[in-house]
Design an enzyme around this catalytic site. Structure first.
Site, PDB file in Angstrom:
ATOM      1  N   TRP A 267       1.029  -1.188  -0.008  1.00  0.00           N
ATOM      2  CA  TRP A 267       0.069   0.095  -0.107  1.00  0.00           C
ATOM      3  C   TRP A 267       0.943   1.411   0.055  1.00  0.00           C
ATOM      4  O   TRP A 267       0.395   2.539  -0.112  1.00  0.00           O
ATOM      5  CB  TRP A 267      -0.830  -0.003   1.349  1.00  0.00           C
TER       6      TRP A 267
ATOM      7  N   HIS B  71      12.986  -2.512  -1.132  1.00  0.00           N
ATOM      8  CA  HIS B  71      12.043  -2.103  -2.250  1.00  0.00           C
ATOM      9  C   HIS B  71      13.100  -0.935  -2.776  1.00  0.00           C
ATOM     10  O   HIS B  71      13.505  -0.116  -2.341  1.00  0.00           O
ATOM     11  CB  HIS B  71      10.738  -1.273  -1.426  1.00  0.00           C
TER      12      HIS B  71
ATOM     13  N   GLU C 225      12.104   2.036  -3.930  1.00  0.00           N
ATOM     14  CA  GLU C 225      11.968   3.275  -3.376  1.00  0.00           C
ATOM     15  C   GLU C 225      12.865   3.643  -2.293  1.00  0.00           C
ATOM     16  O   GLU C 225      13.556   4.826  -1.898  1.00  0.00           O
ATOM     17  CB  GLU C 225      10.321   3.551  -3.148  1.00  0.00           C
TER      18      GLU C 225
ATOM     19  N   GLU D  72      11.150  -6.309  -9.463  1.00  0.00           N
ATOM     20  CA  GLU D  72      10.499  -5.367  -9.573  1.00  0.00           C
ATOM     21  C   GLU D  72      11.386  -4.163 -10.428  1.00  0.00           C
ATOM     22  O   GLU D  72      12.172  -3.538  -9.943  1.00  0.00           O
ATOM     23  CB  GLU D  72       9.893  -4.254  -8.259  1.00  0.00           C
TER      24      GLU D  72
ATOM     25  N   GLY E   7       1.442  -2.400  -6.373  1.00  0.00           N
ATOM     26  CA  GLY E   7       1.291  -1.183  -5.790  1.00  0.00           C
ATOM     27  C   GLY E   7       0.029  -0.528  -6.041  1.00  0.00           C
ATOM     28  O   GLY E   7      -0.990  -0.708  -5.359  1.00  0.00           O
ATOM     29  N   GLY E   8      -0.269   0.423  -6.886  1.00  0.00           N
ATOM     30  CA  GLY E   8      -1.386   1.235  -7.372  1.00  0.00           C
ATOM     31  C   GLY E   8      -2.729   0.288  -7.256  1.00  0.00           C
ATOM     32  O   GLY E   8      -3.675   0.626  -6.777  1.00  0.00           O
TER      33      GLY E   8
HETATM   34  P1  13P Z   1       2.951  -0.180  -8.930  1.00  0.00           P
HETATM   35  O1  13P Z   1       1.922  -1.671  -8.998  1.00  0.00           O
HETATM   36  O2  13P Z   1       2.198   0.868  -8.472  1.00  0.00           O
HETATM   37  O3  13P Z   1       3.656  -0.071 -10.247  1.00  0.00           O
HETATM   38  O4  13P Z   1       3.966  -0.534  -7.844  1.00  0.00           O
HETATM   39  C1  13P Z   1       4.695  -1.528  -7.874  1.00  0.00           C
HETATM   40  C2  13P Z   1       5.364  -1.771  -6.620  1.00  0.00           C
HETATM   41  O5  13P Z   1       6.196  -1.154  -6.199  1.00  0.00           O
HETATM   42  C3  13P Z   1       5.096  -2.797  -5.557  1.00  0.00           C
HETATM   43  O6  13P Z   1       5.879  -2.629  -4.416  1.00  0.00           O
END
Ligand code: 13P
Length: 253
Positions: free
Chosen positions: A10, A95, A97, A167, A233-234
């Site tokens: 999330w 992750h 990010e 990812e 994610g989204g």
């Molecule tokens: P999205 O599904 O928004 O591209 O994000 C993927 C993600 O970073 C899941 O950890």
């Protein structure tokens, strides 16, 4: 049969009310399948409340990060034991990010991976290349470096209690999904890298794909032999969207 894991990350979204509504929607529509496990990873402040709602459902709880330390003077950090205490079974580590924005090195990610195992959490190790790295034909080199940091610290056996998520950074939140072929190639590379050390660990480990997964592209991705689910994610922020991805996994089993 490894089965599938469909996990919702999330990220830093929602509120107390929104997370309750989201998780209730997921519980209400969760498909019953021995082979498809669902997991939600809410922000830290909502873990306990979500855990309460999940009680008695088959849906699992995970966190998005943990400290590499056990306890002590680390203001603002959260220990794996605390995550266990509030009902988490899984935790995401590394992750992209966090690697990019919080400057988490592969060494720190490996320490977090080990810290998760030490307190009985299942780490979901994220690996993936940037667009620049892919265009420079360095995808495998980047994945190897990220994976080897964990193998060096924890050994291959650790992957019998862990999950890997591929990812590609360029596919996260961009709507630009890797093609099923691109994803399968990297997943095969990851599994093959473990296979040369321990074939049975490699055979058992789930490797998830993450990066703009939606109900419409999930089946194409999940039907590949080395793709064992998704880290979403989204599309994990709306129960119907998340459940459509779960249904795609169920349909393949
Ligand atoms: P999205 O599904 O928004 O591209 O994000 C993927 C993600 O970073 C899941 O950890």
């Amino acid at each position: 049969m490894r089965g599938y894991l469909v996990a919702g990350n999330w990220k830093m979204n929602g509120s107390n009310a929104a997370s309750a509504e989201l998780v209730d929607g997921i519980i209400a529509g969760a498909p019953e399948s021995e082979l498809v496990e669902l997991l939600v990873c809410p922000p830290f402040p909502y873990l306990s409340a979500v855990a309460e709602r999940l009680r008695g459902s088959g849906v699992r709880l995970g966190a998005q990060n943990l400290s590499q330390h056990d306890s002590g003077a680390y203001t603002g950090e959260i220990a794996g034991s605390m995550l266990r205490d509030v009902g988490c079974e899984y935790v995401i580590v590394g992750h992209s990010e966090r690697r990019a924005l919080m400057r988490e090195s592969s060494r720190i990610v490996a320490q977090k991976f080990q810290a998760a195992l030490d307190c009985g959490l299942i780490p979901i190790l994220c690996v993936g290349e940037t667009l620049e790295q892919r265009e420079a034909a360095d995808t495998e080199g980047v994945i190897d470096e990220q994976l080897n940091a964990v193998l060096d610290l924890s050994g291959v056996e650790a992957f019998s209690n862990a999950v890997i998520a591929y990812e590609p950074v360029w596919a996260i939140g961009t709507g630009m999904t890797a093609t099923p072929g691109q994803a399968q190639d990297v997943h095969r590379h990851i599994r093959a890298s473990l296979e040369v050390i321990d074939a049975s660990v490699a055979e058992g480990v789930k490797i998830l794909y993450g990066g703009s997964v939606k109900g419409e592209n999930a089946a194409g991705l999940f039907s590949n032999p080395d793709i064992d689910g998704g880290l979403i994610g989204g599309a994990s922020l709306k129960s119907d969207d998340f459940l459509a991805i779960a249904e795609a996994a169920v349909a393949i089993c």
